[in-house]
Scaffold this motif. Structure first.
Motif, PDB file in Angstrom:
ATOM      1  N   SER A  83     -64.098  27.718   1.411  1.00 55.41           N
ATOM      2  CA  SER A  83     -62.727  27.207   1.451  1.00 55.41           C
ATOM      3  C   SER A  83     -61.776  27.992   0.560  1.00 55.41           C
ATOM      4  O   SER A  83     -60.561  27.987   0.797  1.00 55.41           O
ATOM      5  N   LYS A  84     -62.309  28.682  -0.486  1.00 57.03           N
ATOM      6  CA  LYS A  84     -61.417  29.465  -1.356  1.00 57.03           C
ATOM      7  C   LYS A  84     -62.150  30.651  -1.979  1.00 57.03           C
ATOM      8  O   LYS A  84     -62.028  31.771  -1.512  1.00 57.03           O
ATOM      9  N   ASP A  85     -62.917  30.416  -3.055  1.00 51.85           N
ATOM     10  CA  ASP A  85     -63.607  31.510  -3.735  1.00 51.85           C
ATOM     11  C   ASP A  85     -64.753  30.946  -4.576  1.00 51.85           C
ATOM     12  O   ASP A  85     -64.966  29.728  -4.631  1.00 51.85           O
ATOM     13  N   GLU A  86     -65.484  31.856  -5.247  1.00 49.44           N
ATOM     14  CA  GLU A  86     -66.651  31.437  -6.030  1.00 49.44           C
ATOM     15  C   GLU A  86     -66.266  30.559  -7.210  1.00 49.44           C
ATOM     16  O   GLU A  86     -67.009  29.649  -7.590  1.00 49.44           O
ATOM     17  N   LYS A  87     -65.124  30.833  -7.827  1.00 52.69           N
ATOM     18  CA  LYS A  87     -64.695  30.018  -8.958  1.00 52.69           C
ATOM     19  C   LYS A  87     -64.442  28.580  -8.535  1.00 52.69           C
ATOM     20  O   LYS A  87     -64.796  27.639  -9.245  1.00 52.69           O
ATOM     21  N   THR A  88     -63.857  28.418  -7.361  1.00 54.58           N
ATOM     22  CA  THR A  88     -63.634  27.068  -6.836  1.00 54.58           C
ATOM     23  C   THR A  88     -64.961  26.385  -6.539  1.00 54.58           C
ATOM     24  O   THR A  88     -65.145  25.193  -6.827  1.00 54.58           O
ATOM     25  N   GLY A  89     -65.899  27.131  -5.980  1.00 54.39           N
ATOM     26  CA  GLY A  89     -67.219  26.561  -5.699  1.00 54.39           C
ATOM     27  C   GLY A  89     -67.924  26.106  -6.956  1.00 54.39           C
ATOM     28  O   GLY A  89     -68.521  25.022  -6.994  1.00 54.39           O
ATOM     29  N   LEU A  90     -67.859  26.904  -8.026  1.00 51.23           N
ATOM     30  CA  LEU A  90     -68.516  26.534  -9.279  1.00 51.23           C
ATOM     31  C   LEU A  90     -67.851  25.313  -9.907  1.00 51.23           C
ATOM     32  O   LEU A  90     -68.544  24.408 -10.394  1.00 51.23           O
ATOM     33  N   THR A  91     -66.533  25.273  -9.866  1.00 53.87           N
ATOM     34  CA  THR A  91     -65.834  24.095 -10.396  1.00 53.87           C
ATOM     35  C   THR A  91     -66.206  22.846  -9.616  1.00 53.87           C
ATOM     36  O   THR A  91     -66.420  21.779 -10.195  1.00 53.87           O
ATOM     37  N   PHE A 122     -65.185  15.273  -2.108  1.00 58.65           N
ATOM     38  CA  PHE A 122     -64.278  14.855  -3.183  1.00 58.65           C
ATOM     39  C   PHE A 122     -64.234  15.904  -4.290  1.00 58.65           C
ATOM     40  O   PHE A 122     -63.155  16.260  -4.789  1.00 58.65           O
ATOM     41  N   SER A 123     -65.396  16.431  -4.691  1.00 62.99           N
ATOM     42  CA  SER A 123     -65.436  17.410  -5.779  1.00 62.99           C
ATOM     43  C   SER A 123     -64.752  18.710  -5.378  1.00 62.99           C
ATOM     44  O   SER A 123     -64.116  19.372  -6.210  1.00 62.99           O
ATOM     45  N   ILE A 124     -64.859  19.092  -4.108  1.00 61.59           N
ATOM     46  CA  ILE A 124     -64.199  20.317  -3.643  1.00 61.59           C
ATOM     47  C   ILE A 124     -62.685  20.140  -3.683  1.00 61.59           C
ATOM     48  O   ILE A 124     -61.949  21.068  -4.060  1.00 61.59           O
ATOM     49  N   ILE A 125     -62.199  18.970  -3.327  1.00 59.34           N
ATOM     50  CA  ILE A 125     -60.754  18.708  -3.402  1.00 59.34           C
ATOM     51  C   ILE A 125     -60.272  18.790  -4.848  1.00 59.34           C
ATOM     52  O   ILE A 125     -59.217  19.369  -5.143  1.00 59.34           O
ATOM     53  N   ILE A 126     -61.031  18.217  -5.788  1.00 57.86           N
ATOM     54  CA  ILE A 126     -60.659  18.312  -7.203  1.00 57.86           C
ATOM     55  C   ILE A 126     -60.619  19.767  -7.640  1.00 57.86           C
ATOM     56  O   ILE A 126     -59.704  20.203  -8.366  1.00 57.86           O
ATOM     57  N   ALA A 127     -61.611  20.570  -7.214  1.00 62.94           N
ATOM     58  CA  ALA A 127     -61.636  21.997  -7.561  1.00 62.94           C
ATOM     59  C   ALA A 127     -60.410  22.718  -7.008  1.00 62.94           C
ATOM     60  O   ALA A 127     -59.844  23.600  -7.673  1.00 62.94           O
ATOM     61  N   HIS A 128     -59.986  22.352  -5.807  1.00 66.22           N
ATOM     62  CA  HIS A 128     -58.777  22.948  -5.233  1.00 66.22           C
ATOM     63  C   HIS A 128     -57.538  22.546  -6.022  1.00 66.22           C
ATOM     64  O   HIS A 128     -56.611  23.359  -6.209  1.00 66.22           O
ATOM     65  N   ILE A 129     -57.501  21.316  -6.469  1.00 65.73           N
ATOM     66  CA  ILE A 129     -56.337  20.844  -7.232  1.00 65.73           C
ATOM     67  C   ILE A 129     -56.149  21.672  -8.498  1.00 65.73           C
ATOM     68  O   ILE A 129     -55.042  22.156  -8.785  1.00 65.73           O
ATOM     69  N   VAL A 130     -57.233  21.831  -9.271  1.00 63.88           N
ATOM     70  CA  VAL A 130     -57.096  22.533 -10.550  1.00 63.88           C
ATOM     71  C   VAL A 130     -56.877  24.032 -10.350  1.00 63.88           C
ATOM     72  O   VAL A 130     -56.377  24.707 -11.260  1.00 63.88           O
TER      73      VAL A 130
END
Length: 589
Positions: A131-139, A348-356
């Protein structure tokens, strides 16, 4: 001159190294995110896996089923306390039996949940990358691991973690297909649904399928080409996989078993009041609590998310649709438990990662992350200070006596190592929030929460286990029970792990009606303390004595021991009758 310059260079380098240690660690993690995820899993899931006994309600029951299936050889039809167990399909029990070949049987179901949780974490990482990148996945992984409900269940032997793995795999493969249009990913998506059916029933197909229907229907409004054909043949693939077990199991289990697993268990809970009955709005009130602290961030930036949905930002739309489908689907039946919502937490966690990541420059994001950090700091403070105030409070609250304050106990001092480290990470999080590096701050807060979880595992869980698990009460029973002695339950079956710890495939249940015809002859009777007055009304305790009162979970159990022949003779002048001659009489005392 040159030597002085070399000294200054070395000092400057040392200062830089000290100042940039955190940056170096960040770079190492960013280069090897998978290894970091596995390391966290080993530390916070695998390491504490054997630090307690079996905890009700689900863990002892599921382990007991797998244990009986192993010893009876009934691999098609699950068995519980010597009877057919038709409440769940067998996949989780099969996996538990496999794990028991490698690990201790007591922890086998927890190992199944542990490996399922690792699978969920890795799939969540890949979904974040897609959905975005590795940093988003780790978050997203760190947020998921530190969400209160997921943190609790990933170290517990329960079917919901296994179900969540299959639903997340279905989500992952569907998105792969949606992006590449390769049919093999659709087959894998519905194949995961089929395995999920074998874990917990048709819900593993219905929830993903409904999400797929809504997603394909929404393509019309996004001016995309929809594909509805798989909505017909996909469920057939899933059901064909499930049929590989259902058909032979129904043949082996008989008509009543077939009726139960196909109709009563799957549809009965929808059309009638089920256990754990709750109002329709139950999840809308409890999900925010179970998703703490990260729901604070979601609620704080809700207007921004609304704009993203309105602007048809594709990567958020599907995960939002997944969450809403699960919330609505599980709100309709009367039976509700917090863990039923577990399949929505990866999204839910992926949405939070996208938010930050997406709104890193917004002040409101900074504010809500700061509130999360403060909340975590308060939790850490309570966890670390609580043992010190126990000696003061335990005279007033006797339940606190299970937590000893022994300075020689390494568990006590062990909590301060992760505690101090967590406080240091929160301090770093505030620094990064000051410069609006939201993603780094979010990761630090998540790891701090995991360290708080480590404190709970190190100090609190082992002490609570003495009154939560049936392990210690069973040890008492074994110490007072004669060799080959018989055991029975009074009133109802208790699924606290008694069968497993006493190594008995079947513990009979005696009722008031049975007692009125034939007084019990068992060497030991297990009953709830609140049922003792009721038992005394139908059977005066002339032949039994209270051997112990043991807390197990939220209940207290009485262990009634059959008196010896000499004790029974002193209690009544009559000859002790035989249970086989039909002349049993009980003298009132």
């Amino acid at each position: 001159m040159e030597s002085n310059q070399e000294i200054n260079d070395v000092q400057s380098l040392a200062e830089k190294k000290g100042a940039s240690l955190f940056t170096i660690i960040q770079k190492i993690i960013s280069r090897h995110p998978i290894m970091f995820i596995i390391l966290l899993w080993l530390l916070f899931v695998v390491l504490p896996i054997g630090n307690r006994g079996l905890w009700a309600p689900d863990e002892p029951r599921y382990l007991q089923v797998a244990w009986e299936m192993t010893h009876t050889g009934s691999y098609l039809v699950p068995i519980m306390n010597g009877e057919i167990y038709a409440e769940k399909p067998p996949l989780f029990f099969w996996l538990t039996m496999v794990a028991a070949k490698i690990f201790a049987f007591e922890t086998a179901s927890r190992w199944v949940s542990a490996f399922a949780s690792l699978g969920i974490l890795l799939l969540t990482f890949r979904l974040g990358v897609m959905s975005k990148d590795e940093k988003t996945g780790l978050t997203a992984v760190l947020v998921l691991m530190s969400t209160s409900l997921f943190t609790l269940l990933m170290t517990t032997g329960n079917i919901d973690i296994t179900l969540t793995f299959f639903t997340t795999a279905s989500l992952f493969f569907f998105l792969k297909w949606d992006g590449r249009q390769e049919k093999k990913f659709l087959v894998l998506a519905y194949g995961a649904c089929g395995l999920g059916i074998l874990a917990k029933g048709p819900v593993a197909l219905l929830v993903p399928w409904l999400s797929f229907v809504l997603w394909e229907s929404g393509k019309y409004f996004r001016h995309e080409k929809a594909s509805f054909a798989h909505l017909a043949w996909g469920p057939a693939v899933a059901l064909a996989i499930a049929a590989l077990w259902v058909i032979p199991a129904c043949i082996a289990g008989g008509r009543e078993y077939t009726r139960t697993i196909l109709f009563r268990q799957q549809f009965g809970r929808v059309i009638r009041s089920a256990p754990h009955s709750r109002p329709v709005f139950y999840y809308f009130l409890n999900f925010p609590l179970d998703a703490l602290p990260w729901f604070i961030v979601l609620a704080g930036v809700a207007p921004v998310i609304k704009n993203a949905v309105r602007d048809r930002q594709r990567e958020l739309l599907f995960f939002g649709l997944w969450i809403c489908t699960i919330l609505v689907f599980f709100s309709l039946p009367s039976g509700k438990r917090e863990r039923y919502l577990l399949p929505l937490y990866p999204a839910f966690s992926i949405i939070i990662a996208h938010i930050v990541a997406r709104w890193s420059r917004r002040r409101d994001t900074t504010l809500w992350l700061r509130i999360c950090a403060i909340l975590v700091l308060v939790i850490l403070g309570v966890l670390m200070l609580f043992p010190a105030v126990v000696p003061i409070l335990k005279d007033r609250f006797s339940v606190l006596s299970i937590f000893p304050f022994d300075l020689a106990d390494w568990h006590l001092w062990g909590i301060y190592i992760p505690g101090v480290l967590a406080v240091g990470l929160i301090r770093q999080a505030f620094k990064h929030l000051h410069v609006r590096q939201h993603r780094v701050a979010c990761n630090l807060v998540a790891v701090s929460l995991l360290l708080g979880f480590a404190i709970v595992q190190l100090y609190y869980i082992p002490h609570v286990d003495r009154v939560k698990s049936a392990r210690y009460a069973s040890q008492t029973i074994r110490s007072i029970l004669p060799a080959g002695g018989s055991v029975a339950f009074y009133g109802r079956r208790f699924d606290n792990g008694w069968n497993f710890y006493l190594q008995r495939a079947k513990i009979p249940v005696i009722t008031d009606e049975q007692i009125s015809h034939h007084p019990p002859h068992y060497d030991l009777i297990i009953l709830r303390k609140k049922d003792l007055p009721k038992l005394k009304k139908v059977m005066p305790l002339t032949r039994y004595e209270i051997a112990a009162v043991q807390p197990v979970g939220s209940k207290k159990f009485v262990l009634l021991k059959l008196k010896s022949a000499g004790q029974a003779a002193r209690c009544t002048p009559d000859k002790r009758p035989s249970i086989f001659d039909g002349s049993i009489t009980v003298n009132a005392t």
